[in-house]
Write a protein that holds these residues in place. Structure first.
Motif, PDB file in Angstrom:
ATOM      1  N   MET A   1      -1.367  -1.428   9.145  1.00 19.57           N
ATOM      2  CA  MET A   1      -1.289  -0.148   8.445  1.00 19.57           C
ATOM      3  C   MET A   1      -0.693   0.922   9.355  1.00 19.57           C
ATOM      4  O   MET A   1       0.137   1.741   8.925  1.00 19.57           O
TER       5      MET A   1
ATOM      6  N   TYR B   1       0.839  -1.199   0.000  1.00 16.45           N
ATOM      7  CA  TYR B   1       0.000   0.000   0.000  1.00 16.45           C
ATOM      8  C   TYR B   1       0.877   1.253   0.000  1.00 16.45           C
ATOM      9  O   TYR B   1       0.637   2.196  -0.765  1.00 16.45           O
TER      10      TYR B   1
ATOM     11  N   GLY C   1      -4.500   5.019   7.041  1.00 17.97           N
ATOM     12  CA  GLY C   1      -3.721   4.103   6.213  1.00 17.97           C
ATOM     13  C   GLY C   1      -2.253   4.131   6.565  1.00 17.97           C
ATOM     14  O   GLY C   1      -1.872   4.064   7.739  1.00 17.97           O
TER      15      GLY C   1
END
Length: 251
Positions: A70, A14, A46
Motif C-alpha cells: 500500500m 484499492y 493506504g
C-alpha cells in the motif's frame, strides 16, 4: 490483524476503486481546527486518498502505513510535501508532535490498549484529532437484498462491527464514544457528510475486492462470490456512502 494487513496484494485495485474525499471534509476539519495546521500525521494512510486531500492545506504531512504494498502505491501519487513511513500506529516513535492527527477508514485497525494516550502524545496541545469513514450501501433495497443473498454462502456480513460494541442506532458512534470518556480530549463532535455515488456494476465488484472481509477468503471463494454478486446487479448501481466524521481536541 490478518484483515488489517490483507490490502497490499490489491493496492492498485484499492487506488482504482476506492473513492477519494471531498473538499467539504477538508473544510470541516480545518474550520474545526480554528488555526493554520502546519503539520499532520496520517494513521493507516493506504494508497493516500486522504493524504492528497490534506496535503493541499497542510505544509507537511507524514503518511504512515504498515503495509509495504500500500505504501508503495501511495508514493506514486502524493505531492512533495508528503513524507511516508512504513509503520503501524503502535510502532510510531513518540517525540514529534503534530497539529493534526487523522485516520481515514483506518482507526478500527489500531489496538485499543493505550490508543488515546498515544494519540494525545502525538498531538500538540490544542491539536486536532479527526477520524472519518463509513459503509458503502446499495441504495436500491431490492438490489441490496439480491447482493446479500448472493454473498450469504460465503460471508454473513462484509461490515466491520463497532469496535466498542456501540449499537448502530445510538446517536454518538465509535470512536466518539471513547473520545468522550477520554481524559486527553475535549470538544468531541460527530458530523455526517452525505455522499452519493454512481458506478458501474464491474467497478462496484472491484470495490468489493478491496474489502478485508473478502480478501481473507480463499482465492477460489473470492472468485465465486464476486461472480455471483455481479450476476444480480444492474449495469449501474447507486450507492449511499455517507461519511461519519469524528473530531476532538487535545487538552
Amino acid at each position: 490483524m490478518s484483515r488489517a494487513l490483507s490490502f497490499g496484494v490489491i493496492a492498485e485495485a484499492y487506488e482504482r476503486f476506492r473513492p477519494g474525499y471531498s473538499e467539504e471534509l477538508l473544510d470541516l476539519v480545518m474550520t474545526y481546527a480554528g488555526r493554520p495546521v502546519r503539520t499532520a500525521l496520517e494513521i493507516g494512510a493506504g494508497t493516500g486518498k486522504a493524504t492528497r486531500l490534506f496535503a493541499q492545506r497542510v505544509d507537511s504531512v507524514t503518511a504512515t502505513e504498515p503495509d509495504a504494498g500500500m505504501l508503495a502505491e501511495l508514493r506514486k501519487h502524493v505531492p512533495a510535501n508528503v513524507q511516508s513511513r512504513q509503520a503501524a500506529f503502535e510502532d510510531l516513535e513518540l517525540g514529534e508532535r503534530y497539529g493534526l492527527v487523522y485516520a481515514a477508514a483506518a482507526l478500527h485497525w489500531t489496538k485499543p490498549e493505550g490508543r488515546w494516550s498515544r494519540m494525545s502524545a502525538l498531538l500538540e496541545p490544542g491539536g486536532v484529532f479527526a477520524s472519518f469513514g463509513g459503509p458503502f450501501n446499495l441504495a436500491d433495497p431490492a438490489v441490496a437484498e439480491a447482493a446479500q443473498a448472493a454473498r450469504a454462502p460465503f460471508l454473513d456480513s462484509d461490515d466491520i462491527p463497532s469496535p466498542d460494541g456501540t449499537p448502530a442506532d445510538q446517536a454518538m458512534q465509535w470512536p466518539g464514544t471513547e473520545l468522550e470518556q477520554s481524559e486527553w480530549f475535549i470538544d468531541v463532535r460527530q458530523v455526517e457528510i452525505e455522499r452519493r455515488l454512481t458506478m458501474s456494476a464491474d467497478d462496484y465488484v472491484g470495490h468489493l475486492s478491496t474489502i478485508s472481509a473478502y480478501l481473507v477468503l480463499p482465492w477460489s471463494e473470492q472468485e465465486q462470490v464476486f461472480s455471483q454478486i455481479r450476476r444480480v446487479l444492474p449495469e449501474t448501481v447507486e450507492l449511499i456512502a455517507d461519511l461519519t466524521v469524528h473530531l476532538a481536541r487535545r487538552r
